[in-house]
Scaffold this motif. Structure first.
Motif, PDB file in Angstrom:
ATOM      1  N   GLY A  80      18.475 -26.262 -22.961  1.00 34.04           N
ATOM      2  CA  GLY A  80      18.958 -25.452 -24.068  1.00 34.04           C
ATOM      3  C   GLY A  80      17.921 -24.417 -24.457  1.00 34.04           C
ATOM      4  N   VAL A  81      18.153 -23.753 -25.570  1.00 35.00           N
ATOM      5  CA  VAL A  81      17.225 -22.741 -26.067  1.00 35.00           C
ATOM      6  C   VAL A  81      15.832 -23.335 -26.225  1.00 35.00           C
ATOM      7  N   VAL A  87      23.488 -13.970 -31.938  1.00 34.79           N
ATOM      8  CA  VAL A  87      23.846 -15.369 -31.689  1.00 34.79           C
ATOM      9  C   VAL A  87      23.213 -15.789 -30.369  1.00 34.79           C
ATOM     10  N   LEU A  88      22.408 -16.852 -30.423  1.00 38.00           N
ATOM     11  CA  LEU A  88      21.716 -17.373 -29.239  1.00 38.00           C
ATOM     12  C   LEU A  88      21.913 -18.882 -29.196  1.00 38.00           C
ATOM     13  N   THR A  89      22.946 -19.319 -28.475  1.00 37.01           N
ATOM     14  CA  THR A  89      23.230 -20.750 -28.368  1.00 37.01           C
ATOM     15  C   THR A  89      22.907 -21.233 -26.954  1.00 37.01           C
ATOM     16  N   ASP A  90      22.935 -22.542 -26.780  1.00 33.74           N
ATOM     17  CA  ASP A  90      22.702 -23.130 -25.459  1.00 33.74           C
ATOM     18  C   ASP A  90      23.803 -22.674 -24.501  1.00 33.74           C
ATOM     19  N   SER A  91      23.537 -22.803 -23.210  1.00 33.50           N
ATOM     20  CA  SER A  91      24.510 -22.352 -22.206  1.00 33.50           C
ATOM     21  C   SER A  91      25.466 -23.470 -21.773  1.00 33.50           C
ATOM     22  N   ASP A  92      25.437 -24.592 -22.493  1.00 33.59           N
ATOM     23  CA  ASP A  92      26.370 -25.673 -22.159  1.00 33.59           C
ATOM     24  C   ASP A  92      27.687 -25.489 -22.910  1.00 33.59           C
ATOM     25  N   GLY A  93      28.627 -26.385 -22.666  1.00 33.16           N
ATOM     26  CA  GLY A  93      29.946 -26.288 -23.289  1.00 33.16           C
ATOM     27  C   GLY A  93      29.882 -26.279 -24.810  1.00 33.16           C
ATOM     28  N   ALA A  94      29.071 -27.154 -25.381  1.00 34.66           N
ATOM     29  CA  ALA A  94      28.949 -27.232 -26.841  1.00 34.66           C
ATOM     30  C   ALA A  94      28.425 -25.916 -27.411  1.00 34.66           C
ATOM     31  N   GLY A  95      27.456 -25.322 -26.732  1.00 30.08           N
ATOM     32  CA  GLY A  95      26.909 -24.047 -27.184  1.00 30.08           C
ATOM     33  C   GLY A  95      27.968 -22.958 -27.209  1.00 30.08           C
ATOM     34  N   PHE A  96      28.852 -22.968 -26.202  1.00 32.38           N
ATOM     35  CA  PHE A  96      29.897 -21.952 -26.156  1.00 32.38           C
ATOM     36  C   PHE A  96      30.996 -22.207 -27.180  1.00 32.38           C
ATOM     37  N   VAL A  97      31.229 -23.461 -27.531  1.00 30.18           N
ATOM     38  CA  VAL A  97      32.202 -23.759 -28.588  1.00 30.18           C
ATOM     39  C   VAL A  97      31.691 -23.177 -29.911  1.00 30.18           C
ATOM     40  N   ILE A  98      30.414 -23.398 -30.205  1.00 30.71           N
ATOM     41  CA  ILE A  98      29.815 -22.865 -31.435  1.00 30.71           C
ATOM     42  C   ILE A  98      29.811 -21.337 -31.398  1.00 30.71           C
ATOM     43  N   ARG A  99      29.397 -20.764 -30.277  1.00 27.60           N
ATOM     44  CA  ARG A  99      29.362 -19.297 -30.130  1.00 27.60           C
ATOM     45  C   ARG A  99      30.752 -18.694 -30.353  1.00 27.60           C
ATOM     46  N   GLU A 112      16.981  -8.126 -36.429  1.00 26.62           N
ATOM     47  CA  GLU A 112      18.163  -8.935 -36.712  1.00 26.62           C
ATOM     48  C   GLU A 112      17.782 -10.399 -37.011  1.00 26.62           C
ATOM     49  N   VAL A 113      18.695 -11.087 -37.688  1.00 29.33           N
ATOM     50  CA  VAL A 113      18.560 -12.528 -37.901  1.00 29.33           C
ATOM     51  C   VAL A 113      19.118 -13.204 -36.655  1.00 29.33           C
ATOM     52  N   ILE A 114      18.360 -14.133 -36.087  1.00 28.57           N
ATOM     53  CA  ILE A 114      18.804 -14.824 -34.868  1.00 28.57           C
ATOM     54  C   ILE A 114      19.419 -16.163 -35.261  1.00 28.57           C
ATOM     55  N   VAL A 115      20.644 -16.387 -34.845  1.00 28.65           N
ATOM     56  CA  VAL A 115      21.378 -17.612 -35.170  1.00 28.65           C
ATOM     57  C   VAL A 115      21.290 -18.556 -33.979  1.00 28.65           C
ATOM     58  N   VAL A 116      20.798 -19.780 -34.227  1.00 25.63           N
ATOM     59  CA  VAL A 116      20.658 -20.792 -33.174  1.00 25.63           C
ATOM     60  C   VAL A 116      21.368 -22.070 -33.611  1.00 25.63           C
ATOM     61  N   GLU A 117      21.467 -23.029 -32.696  1.00 26.42           N
ATOM     62  CA  GLU A 117      22.176 -24.263 -33.002  1.00 26.42           C
ATOM     63  C   GLU A 117      21.397 -25.186 -33.941  1.00 26.42           C
ATOM     64  N   GLY A 118      20.111 -25.406 -33.662  1.00 25.65           N
ATOM     65  CA  GLY A 118      19.388 -26.395 -34.456  1.00 25.65           C
ATOM     66  C   GLY A 118      17.919 -26.073 -34.656  1.00 25.65           C
ATOM     67  N   ARG A 119      17.242 -26.977 -35.350  1.00 24.07           N
ATOM     68  CA  ARG A 119      15.844 -26.721 -35.743  1.00 24.07           C
ATOM     69  C   ARG A 119      14.879 -26.673 -34.566  1.00 24.07           C
ATOM     70  N   VAL A 135      11.840 -15.918 -20.868  1.00 22.59           N
ATOM     71  CA  VAL A 135      13.292 -15.997 -20.672  1.00 22.59           C
ATOM     72  C   VAL A 135      14.009 -15.663 -21.983  1.00 22.59           C
ATOM     73  N   LEU A 136      13.494 -16.211 -23.093  1.00 22.69           N
ATOM     74  CA  LEU A 136      14.098 -15.935 -24.397  1.00 22.69           C
ATOM     75  C   LEU A 136      13.963 -14.456 -24.763  1.00 22.69           C
ATOM     76  N   LEU A 137      12.795 -13.902 -24.504  1.00 18.74           N
ATOM     77  CA  LEU A 137      12.562 -12.495 -24.800  1.00 18.74           C
ATOM     78  C   LEU A 137      13.497 -11.605 -23.984  1.00 18.74           C
ATOM     79  N   SER A 138      13.672 -11.946 -22.716  1.00 18.80           N
ATOM     80  CA  SER A 138      14.572 -11.196 -21.847  1.00 18.80           C
ATOM     81  C   SER A 138      16.021 -11.281 -22.352  1.00 18.80           C
ATOM     82  N   ALA A 139      16.439 -12.461 -22.806  1.00 23.83           N
ATOM     83  CA  ALA A 139      17.800 -12.635 -23.334  1.00 23.83           C
ATOM     84  C   ALA A 139      18.011 -11.764 -24.565  1.00 23.83           C
ATOM     85  N   LEU A 140      17.004 -11.700 -25.430  1.00 22.20           N
ATOM     86  CA  LEU A 140      17.101 -10.871 -26.635  1.00 22.20           C
ATOM     87  C   LEU A 140      17.130  -9.385 -26.282  1.00 22.20           C
TER      88      LEU A 140
END
Length: 197
Positions: A105-106, A56-68, A6-13, A113-118
């Motif tokens: 964040g990510v 979709v893999l965003t940060d666990s903060d409020g902003a990350g959840f708004v984007i998600r 799959e293509v993994i979608v993240v917030e930023g570079r 941790v990232l591998l486990s989340a995926l």
């Protein structure tokens, strides 16, 4: 390094950089809240979802959840998986101070941790599940030969190609090549271009 279909979608570079050191995958940054006003990028995400599926893999903060949550409502639910990172407090190395909520964040997560989340999200790891269809990738040399880079009218040719293929016109050359490889691959794109000539 595990290869993710799959293509993994993240917030930023910076998230993309961290993830690319953990898994072999196509990682697509949405540039934070900018995705809210970018219909072309959203259209590209829908196409990628149909072609390969998205995680979709965003940060666990409020902003990350708004984007998600925005992406959840805008993308086909049956083509999108949700990966969540746990709440770890601290600050990323490149930052002077922790974020507003103090959560990493990510980009601040350890590879395991990232591998486990995926894995928990149900990512398709090639070699374990279904292999990805083999597509010979388009290269920078191909772009040059097609006149899409290195020529006086290359920028205009890229814009015309992006318009023809319904891709965002403001993609950088690298992002354009990534999108073309994800959606078409070398042979299919060359065949499309030959039809035009």
């Amino acid at each position: 390094m595990k290869k993710v279909r799959e293509v993994i979608v993240v917030e930023g570079r910076y998230d993309k950089n961290t993830l690319c050191q953990t898994v072999d995958a196509a990682v697509f940054p949405v540039d934070g809240f900018a995705v809210f006003n970018d219909k072309e990028k959203l259209s590209l995400l829908r196409r990628l979802a149909d072609e390969r599926g998205l995680i979709v893999l965003t940060d666990s903060d409020g902003a990350g959840f708004v984007i998600r949550n925005y992406l959840k409502g805008a993308l086909p639910k049956d083509k999108v998986k949700q990966a969540y990172i746990p709440d770890f407090y601290g600050k990323e190395r490149r930052k002077r101070k922790a974020g507003k909520e103090g959560k990493l964040g990510v980009e601040g997560m350890r590879p395991e941790v990232l591998l486990s989340a995926l894995e928990r999200a149900g990512a398709t790891f090639e070699g374990e599940d279904a292999p990805a269809p083999a597509k010979e990738p388009l290269t920078r040399a191909d772009l040059y030969e097609l006149g899409l880079t290195g020529g006086p009218d290359s920028a205009e040719k890229r814009r015309a190609l992006m318009k023809k293929l319904a891709l965002p016109e403001h993609l950088s050359t690298s992002a354009m090549m990534d999108a073309l490889n994800l959606l078409y691959g070398r042979a299919e794109l060359l065949a499309l271009l030959d039809e035009e000539m």
